[in-house]
Every structure is written in C-alpha cells, then in structure tokens.
Design a protein around this motif. Sequence first.
Motif, PDB file in Angstrom:
ATOM      1  N   ILE A   1       0.848  -1.179   0.000  1.00 44.83           N
ATOM      2  CA  ILE A   1       0.000   0.000   0.000  1.00 44.83           C
ATOM      3  C   ILE A   1       0.883   1.228   0.000  1.00 44.83           C
ATOM      4  O   ILE A   1       2.084   1.150   0.289  1.00 44.83           O
ATOM      5  CB  ILE A   1      -0.945   0.031   1.228  1.00 44.83           C
ATOM      6  N   SER A   2       0.294   2.373  -0.300  1.00 46.76           N
ATOM      7  CA  SER A   2       1.057   3.625  -0.336  1.00 46.76           C
ATOM      8  C   SER A   2       0.951   4.342   1.002  1.00 46.76           C
ATOM      9  O   SER A   2       0.067   4.032   1.816  1.00 46.76           O
ATOM     10  CB  SER A   2       0.516   4.527  -1.441  1.00 46.76           C
ATOM     11  N   PRO A   3       1.840   5.313   1.266  1.00 47.04           N
ATOM     12  CA  PRO A   3       1.750   6.059   2.528  1.00 47.04           C
ATOM     13  C   PRO A   3       0.414   6.765   2.705  1.00 47.04           C
ATOM     14  O   PRO A   3      -0.110   6.832   3.818  1.00 47.04           O
ATOM     15  CB  PRO A   3       2.902   7.059   2.424  1.00 47.04           C
ATOM     16  N   GLU A   4      -0.147   7.300   1.611  1.00 50.36           N
ATOM     17  CA  GLU A   4      -1.434   7.983   1.723  1.00 50.36           C
ATOM     18  C   GLU A   4      -2.563   7.012   2.049  1.00 50.36           C
ATOM     19  O   GLU A   4      -3.458   7.322   2.825  1.00 50.36           O
ATOM     20  CB  GLU A   4      -1.755   8.724   0.418  1.00 50.36           C
ATOM     21  N   GLU A   5      -2.517   5.835   1.436  1.00 51.79           N
ATOM     22  CA  GLU A   5      -3.550   4.838   1.722  1.00 51.79           C
ATOM     23  C   GLU A   5      -3.485   4.372   3.169  1.00 51.79           C
ATOM     24  O   GLU A   5      -4.517   4.191   3.820  1.00 51.79           O
ATOM     25  CB  GLU A   5      -3.395   3.653   0.767  1.00 51.79           C
ATOM     26  N   ALA A   6      -2.266   4.204   3.667  1.00 49.07           N
ATOM     27  CA  ALA A   6      -2.117   3.819   5.069  1.00 49.07           C
ATOM     28  C   ALA A   6      -2.700   4.881   5.990  1.00 49.07           C
ATOM     29  O   ALA A   6      -3.172   4.570   7.091  1.00 49.07           O
ATOM     30  CB  ALA A   6      -0.642   3.588   5.396  1.00 49.07           C
TER      31      ALA A   6
END
Length: 433
Positions: free
Chosen positions: A323-328
């Motif tokens: 996952i990406s940092p924004e999704e996390a």
Amino acid sequence: MSVPQPPDPQHGPWPGSPQPSPWARPAVPPFPGYGMPTGPYRPVPIRTVRRAGAPLAGIILAAIGAAVIAYLALSGATTVGTFVGAVVLSTVGAVVVIACYMWLDRWEPEPPTYLIWAFLWGGGVATAGAMLFEELLAALVFDHNDILVASIAAPLAEEGLKGAFLLIMLTGLRRREMTSLTDTLVYAGMAGIGFAFVENLLYFSTSESVGQTTFMFFARILMGAFAHPFFTTITALGVHAATQQRSAGAKVTMVLLGFSGAMLLHGLWNFSSSFSITAYVLTYLVVMVPAFVVLTRQAIRSRRLEGMVVRRELPEMVWSGLISPEEAGWLGSLRTRAARTRGLPRDEARAVATFTDAVTELAFVRDRIKRGWSTPEQQAQQAELAMFVADLHAAAAPVIEPMTGGIPVVPPMAPPPNAPLPPFQPRPGGWRG
C-alpha cells in the motif's frame, strides 16, 4: 490459491501503465498470469490443516431444531395474535443486541454465513437439546425439583450446548475466523442471541394477559436482553484464553474455567428469580450489572486493540510496497474508512471494502506471527493474503487513488527480524524512498 514465482529483480520494476503519482501501484496485476480477485477473501486449503467445511449434520440439526421450536411456539400459543406479538417482541430484543455486537465487529467483520449459523445453532440445536436434556435431568437426577432444575440442570445444558459452537469454530479452516477476543465474543453473542430469541418466543406466545406480557417484556427484554449472550460470553473468555495456551492441559483448563463461570452466573440468575422478586433484583444490581460492565469494557478494549494492531502493521505494509503512505493514512481509522467510501457507487464501495478487509486480516496474521505463534499454516496464510492484497490494490487502483488526498501520510518502516516477509520481491525503490 497458488503463489506465483516473484519477478526477476534484474528486470526492474513490474510492468504497468504510466504512473500518475510516485506512489501509485501498477494498474495491471503485478504478476503475469495471476488473475484479478472476483470477491472477498476466502482461505484456500493449506496442507498443514485438514479442510473441514461446516458439518452438514450440524446445519441439519440447527434447521430441524429451529423448526421444532417454531412449531412448539405456534401450537402452544394462546392465540395466533399472541404468537405474532411474541415474534415481534422477540425480534425487537434480538435486533438491539445484534446491533451492539455488529458495532463491536467492525474492524474485521465475520462472514455472514458463520454468524447466521451461530444464531441458528443457538436457536435450534442449543434450545431443543437443552429442553430435552433438562427433562431427562429433572426426571432422573433432581426428582422434578423446579429450583434445582433451574439452578443446575438448565445452566449445565444451555451453556454447554451454546458454548459447543465455539469449539466447532476452532476446527478446520474455521479457526482462522477465531484469531482475536472480539471474534470469539461475537460468535458467542450470536449463539446466545439465537437461544434468547427462541426462549422469548416460547414465553411470550403463552402469555394469557396484557399484564403478563408487560411483566415479561420488562424482565426478559429490558432487564434480560443481554443475559444469554452475556453468559455465553463468559465461556468465550475461556475459549479465547485456551487459544493462547500451548499445552493441551492448559487449553482444557481454560475452557472448563470459562464454562464454569458461565454456569455459575446463569445458575445464580435462575436461582434468584425462583427464590423471590427481591432476590432477583438484588442479584441483578449487585452481581449482573457490575459483571456486565466489566465485560463490556473488556470487549471495547479488545476492539481498540484491533485498531492498534492494524495501525502498527500499516507502516511495514508501506515498506513492502503493498500500500502507499497515503492509503495507510486512511486505512488506520474506522472513521476515515467510512468517510472515504461514503457516496461511492455500490460496486466501487464493495471493491474498497474487500480491499480494506484483506489489509486488516493481513495485519492480524502478521501480528500473530510476530507474537510467537508462527506455524506453517500462519506463514502460508500470510503469503496468501499478501498476494490477495496486491491483486486487490491493482484491481481497485482507479477507485482508491482519488481517496488519498487530504490525509496525513504514514511513512514506511522496515519490519523487525521476526516479521514475515512478503511472498514476492519488493518493488525496487518501493515506497521506501
């Protein structure tokens, strides 16, 4: 689900279309020939575990028991109108309690099939079996002494049969659904709700006056709506404690302690109601209410701990490229999850919900492995879930990408030495740059 071979690192990043942002995942499956998932995550057979489906005999017994109880309620009702009113009143009590358990079960919702089966087990097998067992004990052991039957025979039969569902859930692949205290509490609650629903139906359908119905509504719905789920939940505490033990003797001891606690509280509740109304009210206020408050606080704490586990695992998922940092940033809160999916079309909302459920379940599996419960089954499930999350991410990328704005990012964090590694070579550069 077969686990494909990882791509050769010397060939560079996975193939994909031009990326709109440095954090975007490829819009195609990361592994050639690995199809997109078409539904929610379902575990596949692992060789280390015997595949055991829901026992057909148990389902048949639950259905037969529910049918027998419905027939008894209808045939024993004073009038058809009384039976209809009993159904309505019993449903009202059940719906309120079910809503509370569904609120508790928001981080990792249990499969609806198992929840329905738990309800039917409580309302069918447990109810019919308890009626038969209590009659046998009353005739053969207690000489039809109503107080002894209510205080000993009823708790023994009812709590034993309701709690048996939890032991069934610990067999085969079903035990993957019993990995946390919250899971165990929810299944215990649903079995207890099913039992209480049928018992209320039997009582209300035989009411002979409005005054009698009013009194039963006050005693069984307002005061005792959580009684049977509460008693079974005591057994659930023992069953969950047993799953945290390694020796067979300790497991059996924990289950017996939980079952004994459920019997003790249930017997005290029944004895007080058989003795006098004053004893009933005192037992309710002095014993039941404080115990219920303590258990409720523990259940809420378990729900919060589930959120903490997910938030603790998200940075490592970012590091591995799942996952990406924004999704996390929005996956770590139930509130932001709901806010990001509000207003989406049904298909898109379902795709995002499947993705978030898989991420949550992966976090729980990784946490269990880190806490020293690594088994070949757990390792295989972790690999299976990681592949499933990767495919879901690729499939739902057009829906997920617009949801990442305005949320604080979660930076990547390298996993500790005892953490399970992803079943593939992390994307060069990944989210770690």
